[in-house]
Design an enzyme around this catalytic site. Structure first.
Site, PDB file in Angstrom:
ATOM      1  CE  LYS A  46      22.688 -21.097 -25.587  1.00  0.00           C
ATOM      2  NZ  LYS A  46      22.460 -20.794 -26.823  1.00  0.00           N
ATOM      3  CG  ASN A  47      21.029 -17.370 -26.352  1.00  0.00           C
ATOM      4  OD1 ASN A  47      22.045 -17.932 -26.471  1.00  0.00           O
ATOM      5  ND2 ASN A  47      19.977 -17.806 -26.582  1.00  0.00           N
ATOM      6  NE  ARG A  96      21.769 -19.984 -36.993  1.00  0.00           N
ATOM      7  CZ  ARG A  96      21.609 -19.764 -38.335  1.00  0.00           C
ATOM      8  NH1 ARG A  96      22.004 -20.724 -39.077  1.00  0.00           N
ATOM      9  NH2 ARG A  96      21.482 -18.489 -38.500  1.00  0.00           N
ATOM     10  CB  CYS A 101      20.725 -25.339 -37.051  1.00  0.00           C
ATOM     11  SG  CYS A 101      19.404 -24.157 -36.699  1.00  0.00           S
ATOM     12  NE  ARG A 116      18.763 -20.202 -35.784  1.00  0.00           N
ATOM     13  CZ  ARG A 116      19.470 -20.305 -34.607  1.00  0.00           C
ATOM     14  NH1 ARG A 116      19.407 -21.657 -34.309  1.00  0.00           N
ATOM     15  NH2 ARG A 116      19.611 -19.363 -33.912  1.00  0.00           N
ATOM     16  N   PRO A 117      18.341 -18.033 -41.837  1.00  0.00           N
ATOM     17  CG  PRO A 117      16.963 -16.868 -43.341  1.00  0.00           C
ATOM     18  CD  PRO A 117      17.016 -17.694 -42.290  1.00  0.00           C
ATOM     19  CG  ASP A 146      17.722 -12.335 -44.780  1.00  0.00           C
ATOM     20  OD1 ASP A 146      17.923 -12.902 -43.917  1.00  0.00           O
ATOM     21  OD2 ASP A 146      16.727 -11.888 -45.269  1.00  0.00           O
ATOM     22  CG  LEU A 147      16.864  -9.761 -41.296  1.00  0.00           C
ATOM     23  CD1 LEU A 147      15.988  -9.982 -39.830  1.00  0.00           C
ATOM     24  CD2 LEU A 147      16.004  -8.979 -42.335  1.00  0.00           C
ATOM     25  CG  ASP A 164      15.488 -19.698 -26.939  1.00  0.00           C
ATOM     26  OD1 ASP A 164      15.255 -20.225 -28.144  1.00  0.00           O
ATOM     27  OD2 ASP A 164      16.495 -18.944 -26.807  1.00  0.00           O
ATOM     28  CB  ILE A 198      10.797 -17.468 -33.365  1.00  0.00           C
ATOM     29  CG1 ILE A 198       9.837 -16.795 -32.240  1.00  0.00           C
ATOM     30  CG2 ILE A 198      11.950 -16.847 -33.720  1.00  0.00           C
ATOM     31  CD1 ILE A 198       9.678 -15.223 -32.675  1.00  0.00           C
ATOM     32  NE  ARG A 243      25.243 -25.749 -29.036  1.00  0.00           N
ATOM     33  CZ  ARG A 243      25.053 -25.336 -30.538  1.00  0.00           C
ATOM     34  NH1 ARG A 243      24.482 -26.244 -31.024  1.00  0.00           N
ATOM     35  NH2 ARG A 243      25.053 -24.018 -30.719  1.00  0.00           N
TER      36      ARG A 243
HETATM   37  N1  EPU Z   1      16.355 -14.354 -39.473  1.00  0.00           N
HETATM   38  C1  EPU Z   1      16.117 -14.182 -40.965  1.00  0.00           C
HETATM   39  N2  EPU Z   1      17.219 -13.703 -41.203  1.00  0.00           N
HETATM   40  C2  EPU Z   1      18.163 -13.008 -40.520  1.00  0.00           C
HETATM   41  C3  EPU Z   1      18.195 -13.356 -39.056  1.00  0.00           C
HETATM   42  C4  EPU Z   1      17.054 -13.867 -38.733  1.00  0.00           C
HETATM   43  O1  EPU Z   1      15.126 -14.711 -41.507  1.00  0.00           O
HETATM   44  O2  EPU Z   1      19.144 -12.481 -40.935  1.00  0.00           O
HETATM   45  C5  EPU Z   1      15.089 -15.351 -38.873  1.00  0.00           C
HETATM   46  C6  EPU Z   1      15.085 -16.492 -38.157  1.00  0.00           C
HETATM   47  O3  EPU Z   1      15.453 -17.371 -39.060  1.00  0.00           O
HETATM   48  C7  EPU Z   1      14.221 -16.895 -37.144  1.00  0.00           C
HETATM   49  C8  EPU Z   1      13.984 -15.275 -36.877  1.00  0.00           C
HETATM   50  O4  EPU Z   1      14.395 -14.486 -37.956  1.00  0.00           O
HETATM   51  O5  EPU Z   1      12.933 -17.273 -37.933  1.00  0.00           O
HETATM   52  C9  EPU Z   1      14.550 -14.864 -35.467  1.00  0.00           C
HETATM   53  O6  EPU Z   1      15.938 -15.225 -35.358  1.00  0.00           O
HETATM   54  P1  EPU Z   1      16.856 -14.482 -34.584  1.00  0.00           P
HETATM   55  O7  EPU Z   1      17.844 -13.659 -35.639  1.00  0.00           O
HETATM   56  O8  EPU Z   1      16.250 -13.410 -33.586  1.00  0.00           O
HETATM   57  O9  EPU Z   1      17.620 -15.478 -33.694  1.00  0.00           O
HETATM   58  P2  EPU Z   1      19.121 -15.779 -33.571  1.00  0.00           P
HETATM   59  O10 EPU Z   1      19.590 -14.366 -33.199  1.00  0.00           O
HETATM   60  O11 EPU Z   1      19.722 -16.637 -34.688  1.00  0.00           O
HETATM   61  C10 EPU Z   1      18.905 -16.060 -31.072  1.00  0.00           C
HETATM   62  C11 EPU Z   1      19.150 -16.939 -29.945  1.00  0.00           C
HETATM   63  C12 EPU Z   1      18.248 -18.137 -29.937  1.00  0.00           C
HETATM   64  C13 EPU Z   1      16.836 -17.732 -29.785  1.00  0.00           C
HETATM   65  C14 EPU Z   1      16.448 -16.522 -31.104  1.00  0.00           C
HETATM   66  C15 EPU Z   1      14.906 -16.171 -30.749  1.00  0.00           C
HETATM   67  C16 EPU Z   1      21.553 -16.607 -29.491  1.00  0.00           C
HETATM   68  C17 EPU Z   1      23.077 -17.144 -29.674  1.00  0.00           C
HETATM   69  N3  EPU Z   1      20.541 -17.223 -30.242  1.00  0.00           N
HETATM   70  O12 EPU Z   1      19.038 -16.611 -32.092  1.00  0.00           O
HETATM   71  O13 EPU Z   1      18.711 -19.072 -29.097  1.00  0.00           O
HETATM   72  O14 EPU Z   1      15.932 -18.774 -30.107  1.00  0.00           O
HETATM   73  O15 EPU Z   1      17.542 -15.500 -30.773  1.00  0.00           O
HETATM   74  O16 EPU Z   1      15.019 -15.619 -29.500  1.00  0.00           O
HETATM   75  O17 EPU Z   1      21.177 -15.553 -28.988  1.00  0.00           O
HETATM   76  C18 EPU Z   1      18.790 -21.259 -27.828  1.00  0.00           C
HETATM   77  O18 EPU Z   1      19.437 -20.596 -27.004  1.00  0.00           O
HETATM   78  O19 EPU Z   1      18.264 -22.491 -27.936  1.00  0.00           O
HETATM   79  C19 EPU Z   1      18.613 -20.553 -29.195  1.00  0.00           C
HETATM   80  C20 EPU Z   1      18.313 -21.013 -30.466  1.00  0.00           C
END
Ligand code: EPU
Length: 424
Positions: free
Chosen positions: A22-23, A94, A118, A123-124, A126-127, A309, A331, A401
């Site tokens: 999925k991801n 998201r 969520c 889950r901001p 900003d990065l 996950d 995380i 999902r």
């Molecule tokens: N974060 C920030 N700022 C940002 C981006 C992330 O503070 O701009 C924080 C997040 O809030 C979190 C951490 O950084 O605390 C890591 O988040 P990451 O950006 O790595 O997660 P993501 O890309 O939003 C993907 C997967 C998630 C999985 C995470 C971590 C997808 C669509 N989603 O999310 O999958 O948990 O990486 O491996 O790829 C799931 O499938 O159930 C799921 C939640």
């Protein structure tokens, strides 16, 4: 709204085929926006999140056709006519934020709703935004939307040093940088197999990228990307989830297509808890090595660490392991919503901040439960496989999902599980 009813029972045996990730698919699909030639994905998972991404891409003018019963996604972004990802779609998923980088790189403009928080945390994004700014993007946050504009000559290369690892921000930056002028270096980049899969797809489209799978990725921008066909990598989270099933319920199950290198830290951890994992051409075969499972401590980390996950599903296993385990979630700040539900099934869990202490009990007992996110929901199904009596898991749309044919896959190895219409 449907529920899933699981009745705990005997040992499991047989093979569960594992779907495409999925991801990975959710980041491969927006890559179509980078080219005016077709992008075809094979081994796509059949999930509601994939349909939501199709809908989002369609709203931007891309054509997405689902072929071969959903296993193939044929996409074309020849005639893009939109640049706005609306709140109505983004709020559902998201991963919608992943259209921002590609739209900006290809069209020079994008307007994307901010996803908001969520159930598992704030889950901001900003990065994601800082990375695009380093490539010259001008960003304005207005009315809940990111309004993004590339400079007149288009995005340029830049150095992005992420303060911590983000999968999504790495993906957005990678895709944007493929069409930027000059070289972009992503430092402290995510190393997940889904990132490597995205890079392989972008390379097949003509992108110049090196360093994928390490913490430093270098992208040399090119003028245009062309079409490609790409096979989506195996879903390591679906794989890990079903690897836990024979450990919870007993028996021996082969996970078709599974490879250990997708989940090394997880395999090592379940082996420490008493699992035997064997790799063969068919996939990974899992059973209890001898006797009951034992408590282990788990700390979630970005890849190659133990995946967040799989934390909820691992907790379901540890509820009946011998001894006391401590799970530390590094995380997401609020990813223990499954704990109160597992407690309703008789588990002994104490959540304190980012830690959960689990003391194994002899048996869980079936109960009506529900969870507020995908991985939490499937952990309740796992728990139900070994519980005494019937567990009714509500809000099944969370499962849809991320897990295709969950009932059929578990029935195929002998689980007593069915999907029913909820009363009322
Ligand atoms: N974060 C920030 N700022 C940002 C981006 C992330 O503070 O701009 C924080 C997040 O809030 C979190 C951490 O950084 O605390 C890591 O988040 P990451 O950006 O790595 O997660 P993501 O890309 O939003 C993907 C997967 C998630 C999985 C995470 C971590 C997808 C669509 N989603 O999310 O999958 O948990 O990486 O491996 O790829 C799931 O499938 O159930 C799921 C939640």
């Amino acid at each position: 709204m449907d529920s899933i009813i699981v009745t705990g029972g005997g040992p499991l045996s047989g093979t569960i085929p594992i779907a495409g990730a999925k991801n990975a698919c959710l980041t491969l699909m927006p890559a179509t926006l980078l080219s005016d030639e077709p992008l075809t994905l094979t081994n796509a998972p059949r999930l509601s999140d994939i349909r939501t991404m199709s809908q989002l891409l369609g709203s931007l003018g891309a054509e997405v056709s689902s072929l071969s019963d959903g296993l193939v996604l044929a996409m074309s972004s020849h005639d893009l006519n939109g640049e706005r990802a609306d709140y109505d779609i983004v709020r559902k998923m998201r991963a919608s934020i992943l259209v921002l980088g590609p739209l900006l790189a290809r069209q020079g403009r994008a307007v994307v709703s901010l996803p908001g928080g969520c159930a598992i945390g704030a889950r901001p994004v900003d990065l994601h935004l800082k990375a695009l700014e380093a490539m010259g993007a001008e960003l304005e946050l207005r009315d809940g939307y990111v309004h993004a504009k590339a400079p007149s000559g288009g995005l340029h290369g830049g150095i992005v040093d992420f303060p911590f690892v983000s999968v999504g921000a790495t993906e957005n930056a990678l895709m944007a940088a493929t069409l930027a002028r000059g070289t972009t270096v992503l430092k402290n980049a995510a190393q997940e197999p889904e990132i490597v899969d995205l890079v392989h797809c972008l390379q097949a489209m003509g992108a110049q990228i090196s360093g994928e799978g390490t913490d430093t990725i270098e992208i040399q921008g090119v003028d245009r990307l062309h079409g490609a066909t790409h096979r989506v990598v195996t879903d390591r989270i679906e794989l890990g989830t079903y690897m836990l099933a024979p450990l919870v319920a007993g028996g021996e199950v082969t996970l078709g297509g599974g490879r250990r290198n997708l989940l090394d830290a997880f395999c090592t951890k379940i082996e420490e808890a008493g699992a035997e994992v064997t790799e063969s051409d068919a996939g990974l075969t899992v059973k209890r090595a001898n006797g009951p499972m034992q408590a282990v401590d788990v700390e979630t980390q970005p890849f190659p660490g133990f995946p967040t996950d799989l934390q909820a599903q691992m907790m379901a296993l540890l509820c009946t392991a011998q001894g006391t385990s401590v799970l530390e979630e590094k995380i997401f700040e609020n990813r223990f919503m499954h704990a109160p539900e597992l407690i309703r099934m008789g588990a002994e869990i104490d959540v304190h901040g980012g830690h959960a202490t689990v003391t194994g009990v002899d048996k869980l007992k079936g109960a009506p439960v529900m969870a507020t996110d995908l991985r939490a929901s499937v952990s309740l199904i796992l728990a139900g496989l070994a519980a005494q009596g019937e567990t009714r898991v509500g809000r099944v749309y969370h499962l849809d999902r991320g897990y295709e044919h969950v009932v059929a896959k578990l029935r195929g190895v002998g689980a007593n599980i069915e999907r029913v219409k909820e009363d009322g």
